[in-house]
Design a protein around this motif. Structure first.
Motif, short mmCIF file in Angstrom:
data_model
loop_
_atom_site.label_atom_id
_atom_site.label_comp_id
_atom_site.label_asym_id
_atom_site.label_seq_id
_atom_site.Cartn_x
_atom_site.Cartn_y
_atom_site.Cartn_z
N THR A 188 96.36 -13.92 65.32
CA THR A 188 97.17 -15.11 65.57
C THR A 188 98.35 -14.78 66.49
O THR A 188 98.64 -15.50 67.44
CB THR A 188 97.68 -15.70 64.23
OG1 THR A 188 96.56 -15.89 63.36
CG2 THR A 188 98.39 -17.02 64.45
N ARG A 245 105.04 -20.63 69.45
CA ARG A 245 105.25 -20.97 68.03
C ARG A 245 104.12 -21.83 67.48
O ARG A 245 103.72 -21.69 66.32
CB ARG A 245 106.56 -21.75 67.86
CG ARG A 245 107.76 -20.86 67.79
CD ARG A 245 109.07 -21.64 67.70
NE ARG A 245 110.08 -20.88 68.39
CZ ARG A 245 110.64 -19.77 67.90
NH1 ARG A 245 110.31 -19.34 66.71
NH2 ARG A 245 111.53 -19.11 68.60
N LYS A 246 103.63 -22.74 68.33
CA LYS A 246 102.62 -23.70 67.87
C LYS A 246 101.34 -22.99 67.41
O LYS A 246 100.75 -23.37 66.39
CB LYS A 246 102.30 -24.69 69.01
CG LYS A 246 101.49 -25.89 68.55
CD LYS A 246 101.32 -26.93 69.63
CE LYS A 246 100.39 -28.06 69.18
NZ LYS A 246 99.07 -27.62 68.70
N ALA A 302 102.06 -21.73 63.94
CA ALA A 302 102.17 -22.85 62.99
C ALA A 302 100.79 -23.46 62.73
O ALA A 302 100.45 -23.76 61.58
CB ALA A 302 103.12 -23.90 63.54
N ASP A 303 100.00 -23.59 63.78
CA ASP A 303 98.65 -24.17 63.63
C ASP A 303 97.75 -23.34 62.73
O ASP A 303 96.81 -23.86 62.13
CB ASP A 303 97.98 -24.34 65.01
CG ASP A 303 98.57 -25.53 65.77
OD1 ASP A 303 99.38 -26.27 65.17
OD2 ASP A 303 98.24 -25.70 66.96
N ALA A 304 98.05 -22.03 62.65
CA ALA A 304 97.26 -21.16 61.78
C ALA A 304 97.85 -21.12 60.37
O ALA A 304 97.45 -20.30 59.54
CB ALA A 304 97.21 -19.75 62.38
N SER A 305 98.82 -22.02 60.13
CA SER A 305 99.51 -22.09 58.82
C SER A 305 100.14 -20.76 58.43
O SER A 305 100.14 -20.38 57.26
CB SER A 305 98.55 -22.54 57.72
OG SER A 305 97.98 -23.77 58.07
N LEU A 306 100.65 -20.04 59.43
CA LEU A 306 101.35 -18.79 59.15
C LEU A 306 102.83 -18.99 59.48
O LEU A 306 103.18 -19.88 60.26
CB LEU A 306 100.73 -17.66 59.98
CG LEU A 306 99.37 -17.20 59.44
CD1 LEU A 306 98.61 -16.36 60.46
CD2 LEU A 306 99.55 -16.40 58.14
N PRO A 307 103.72 -18.19 58.87
CA PRO A 307 105.16 -18.43 59.05
C PRO A 307 105.62 -18.15 60.49
O PRO A 307 105.31 -17.10 61.05
CB PRO A 307 105.83 -17.46 58.08
CG PRO A 307 104.80 -16.44 57.76
CD PRO A 307 103.46 -17.09 57.92
N LYS A 324 93.84 -11.24 60.45
CA LYS A 324 93.99 -12.66 60.81
C LYS A 324 95.38 -12.90 61.43
O LYS A 324 95.52 -13.55 62.47
CB LYS A 324 93.82 -13.54 59.55
CG LYS A 324 93.89 -15.03 59.88
CD LYS A 324 94.16 -15.91 58.65
CE LYS A 324 94.62 -17.28 59.14
NZ LYS A 324 95.01 -18.18 58.04
#
Lengths: 366, 366
Positions: free
Chosen positions: B248, B274-275, B278-283, B244
């Motif tokens: 990403t 970056r977005k 971030a949208d995948a809730s990953l650091p 995953k």
């Protein structure tokens, strides 16, 4: 790096800082940062204020810094290191005059100055002065760095074959260094035949011939400390002239090594090696006779005719005279030597592989 | 380097020099010296005065300079490069204001100033400005540098085995680069497993396991030009989470590449990559999304949130988003991309070895 070691180093540095009239010192040279913090990454600075040390780094190195720097505060910045350092300095108590290493770039110096309330001045090589005298642990590191290099060379010589390119054999030497979990000290110089006449040659696609010459100038690292070694080999039967030149370089190097001792003028030592070559009516090399080696591959002191200083006990220096005749040959012999009160100890002496034996080694490659 | 090429470059530089109000410019950065002289050695400076170029070097490099620098005067110095350069400047006609690159050290700047009659001032990155726009020959060099790297990686993957250390495999990759008569672009980063979470990791003695992950960030050089590439591989079956995260990063990189075009704000491009993460809730990664690459491994422009500039046609930049989770994983995907008026061309695209195909490559090692 244990805290006692750091304390000892800081004590010496603080003394020099006081003498220079600075309240805080910004270290920007990677090896100086490493020496006072234990950090082995790049692009990071250290602020020294008394016994307090702050490492200024960025997100690429934070995890590494947390593992390596047990005795200092770590600040992760993301606005540019000079600006961030300036702002940290502004928060420190009673810092009126800040020294910044004079090996820093003009650009960095000016940015830092702009963001610091204190007076900022370029500072002479203070950290380098502390680093110059190697303690027994550091001497051991350099000696181990040499051992790794010799071991790798021995393995690489087994893989030498007629027709191999300089470039490929360089890769093999470097792979053998990697197999020993080490890294190269600097860009390996491997030159076949007359290519050896370029002291800083870059290996290319020249192939090894049946009757040929090899010059290898290389090193490995151990815990950040460098070895720097040069040897020459003949493949097949060397010419009488090459043999004469080799013996002359060897005598020049041995004569210099014999004269290493605390208190000897660097320029005198330089002359001693040159004289042997001049006396044999062979062309005298243009580079210096040697240089300090440690956390940096080239550091103080420099052994050259213009050096004003003297050898000191604890110096570790290379001794590396050579003979260069463009289109004809290039020969250099180099060892790493610890200066003592009464003489020296060759840290790169090799008992196992025979690379330190007198006389030209000839290789028979089938 | 032919004289027409040098003339074209000098014309651009002279224009910038005039705008800066300097009569002569001292280049101290090796890559800038190389760009205007053809010289590939080190520790040498170039003086630019109109169409006249002087290379200031020392005996270690004279022979090399004579071979490489056909369009400039070569001066061999032995008194220290800053002092020698100052004295040469004093002999030039109508030089009242001299610019010195602001990446020069404070120390060198001051020594030069001391030995020069003219007014000396720190000069912004003029040579870098000329170097930023890559012509078709330079683009080809970077593309060839990438091809060499892919070819070496392909060969090195064949030699991967369970139990090999990061360090040894690094040596193998680098040997394959040497076999192609090239050299590494920068210290190769090879990290197994969670070691990938350190963006500037140094390969160590961690051994490859049956089910593992590999991150390799490396490059080769061609005629001085660098490639800078990162790929990740799974050994055996990757975890669902790794897959995953990989997908990403891949989407982030592709999204950024898709948005590369002359005129795009560097900070906007940075946000685009970056977005996705971030949208995948990953650091989201701490480093920039990319940087210019050419004669230097890092050069203008920088693709980061604080960049004020825009992409220009002729820029060659890396695009390299990543995800780093200490102790868990590190993933980065990086290509080298030429900016055009209408979009971009991926110079590091690889059709032969499949390193540019979408989706995580898993390696089955028996």
């Amino acid at each position: 790096m244990d805290s006692e070691m750091v304390k000892g180093r800081l004590k010496k540095l603080n003394k020099l800082m006081k003498k220079s009239g600075i309240d805080a010192l910004v270290l920007t040279v990677a090896e100086n940062v490493s020496f006072f913090t234990g950090f082995n990454g790049h692009d990071s600075w250290a602020i020294i204020k008394g016994t307090k040390v702050t490492l200024v780094t960025d997100s690429r190195y934070t995890e590494q810094a947390q593992k390596e720097c047990l005795c200092c505060k770590i600040v992760q910045q993301d606005k540019g290191i000079a600006k961030a350092t300036g702002e940290i300095l502004n928060k420190l108590d009673s810092v009126k005059i800040v020294g910044v290493e004079n090996r820093s770039s003009m650009q960095m110096f000016r940015t830092l100055k702009k963001h610091t309330k204190a007076r900022v001045k370029a500072s002479d090589s203070l950290a380098e002065k502390v680093r110059r005298e190697k303690d027994s642990k550091e001497q051991l590191c350099i000696s181990k760095a040499a051992k790794i290099a010799w071991k790798a060379l021995d393995k690489a010589l087994e893989q030498l074959r007629i027709g191999i390119t300089e470039s490929e054999w360089t890769g093999i030497v470097e792979l053998e260094i990697r197999k020993l979990n080490s890294v190269i000290s600097f860009d390996t110089i491997i030159a076949f035949g007359a290519n050896g006449s370029l002291p800083h040659y870059q290996p290319g696609n020249r192939k090894l011939k049946k009757n040929d010459y090899i010059l290898i100038d290389f090193g490995a690292k151990y815990k950040g400390y460098h070895s720097d070694l040069t040897r020459c080999f003949a493949v097949g039967k060397p010419s009488a002239f090459y043999r004469k030149a080799y013996d002359t370089v060897y005598r020049a190097q041995q004569e210099a090594v014999k004269n290493v001792r605390a208190g000897v003028k660097l320029s005198d030592l330089d002359s001693i090696a040159r004289k042997v070559i001049a006396d044999a009516s062979l062309p005298v090399y243009g580079h210096g006779t040697g240089h300090g080696v440690g956390l940096e591959i080239h550091e103080a002191p420099m052994i050259s005719k213009s050096s004003k200083d003297k050898l000191r006990a604890g110096d570790v220096v290379t001794i590396e005279p050579g003979i260069y005749m463009p289109g004809k040959l290039g020969i250099r012999i180099e060892d790493d030597v610890l200066v003592t009160e009464t003489g020296c100890r060759v840290l790169s002496k090799d008992d196992k592989f025979g690379f330190s034996v007198p006389g030209l080694q000839t290789l028979i490659i089938t």
